[in-house]
Scaffold this active site. Structure first.
Site, short mmCIF file in Angstrom:
data_model
loop_
_atom_site.label_atom_id
_atom_site.label_comp_id
_atom_site.label_asym_id
_atom_site.label_seq_id
_atom_site.Cartn_x
_atom_site.Cartn_y
_atom_site.Cartn_z
N SER A 122 0.84 -1.21 0.00
CA SER A 122 0.00 0.00 0.00
C SER A 122 0.87 1.26 0.00
CB SER A 122 -0.93 0.00 1.22
OG SER A 122 -1.82 -1.09 1.16
N GLU B 84 -5.90 -2.27 -5.15
CA GLU B 84 -6.94 -3.14 -4.55
C GLU B 84 -8.29 -2.89 -5.24
OE1 GLU B 84 -6.28 -5.48 -2.59
OE2 GLU B 84 -4.61 -4.97 -1.28
#
Length: 279
Positions: free
Chosen positions: A47, A166
């Site tokens: 991330s 994502e």
């Protein structure tokens, strides 16, 4: 091998609230026209990687280069014109009251003339098969349709690179397959570079190459075939191997010949059908 379009050279990043590095001495290239999947468990660094690639954060050490431009505070807007990002929740990306208004929003911000804007909106929605929904309100769409509209909004800006952060994690299996097939076709048609940041190895199986992150470092990289032979090692890293790979392994354990780890259920079914037909 095509030339690198994104390069990371010994990149490290540390959040102010944490002692350990979120990323530590990470180096790799992403090549023009490639689909690269970056996978890892929560806290692996993937991330943070997404934030760095889009300039939401900047490296504490090392260097990121995008299309030959070093990423820093001075170049960030030039680089963002080259990168489109599709996030996890499409509802958080919608700003327009209709589908066409939403796709046009980014073009308005970049000062694209109206006639060209209309053409780009229609073209991008047609490419994701959402051109029949021009006047539809986004909240009436399914999850997969919303994500395709989000992709259309990115495509209208004509980036060279698309990052899926994502982007399929909130979708049902049908919606996920719709979005990934859309991305695959667009990559081939427009020669886009795709960076998929995900914990879903079924999604990663669609990529040309996979980088596995662990504790802020590159743990392993290779083709999907190279990565999935790691099998239980992936499970220990907190990743769930694709269903088709699990089934391939289960068949072999029960004495049913399967020649390799299949990356899709369709390939596995074809092999089983072919093998059974020869018996």
């Amino acid at each position: 091998m095509k030339k690198p379009i994104v390069s990371l050279d010994r990149v490290s990043f540390q959040y102010d609230t944490q002692e350990r590095y979120a990323l530590h001495q990470v180096s790799f290239d992403i090549h023009e026209g490639e689909w690269l999947a970056i996978v890892g468990h929560n806290g692996s660094g993937k991330s943070t990687m997404a934030k760095l690639l889009n300039g939401l954060q900047f490296p504490k050490e090392g260097e990121i280069t995008v299309c030959g431009i070093k990423l820093d505070e001075n170049s960030i807007w030039d680089i963002r014109r080259k990168i489109g990002m599709v996030f996890q929740n499409p509802d958080n990306q919608f700003v327009g009251t209709t589908v066409q208004d939403d796709v046009a929003f980014g073009l308005e911000n970049f000062g694209v003339p109206r006639e060209e804007m209309v053409q780009r909106v229609e073209d991008s929605l047609k490419r994701v098969k959402m051109d029949q929904f021009l006047y539809q309100e986004p909240h009436h769409l399914s999850g997969g349709q919303k994500q395709r509209v989000a992709i259309a909004g990115v495509l209208a800006l004509r980036p060279e690179i698309i990052i899926l952060d994502e982007a399929t994690s909130m979708l049902d299996p049908r919606g996920r397959e719709e979005v990934l097939e859309t991305v695959r076709l667009l990559k081939e048609e427009k020669l886009l570079t795709v960076i998929s940041i995900t914990h879903d190895l079924d999604e990663a199986a669609k990529a040309d190459r996979i980088i596995v992150m662990n504790q802020g470092e590159v743990y392993r990289e290779g083709t999907p075939e190279d990565i999935f032979v790691m099998d239980e090692e992936l499970v220990q890293l907190g990743l769930d191997i694709p269903f088709s790979v699990k089934m391939s392994k289960a068949f072999r354990q029960h004495g049913i010949h399967v020649s390799k780890h299949y990356l899709s259920e369709e390939e596995l079914v074809t092999e089983l059908w072919t093998s059974h037909s020869r018996m």
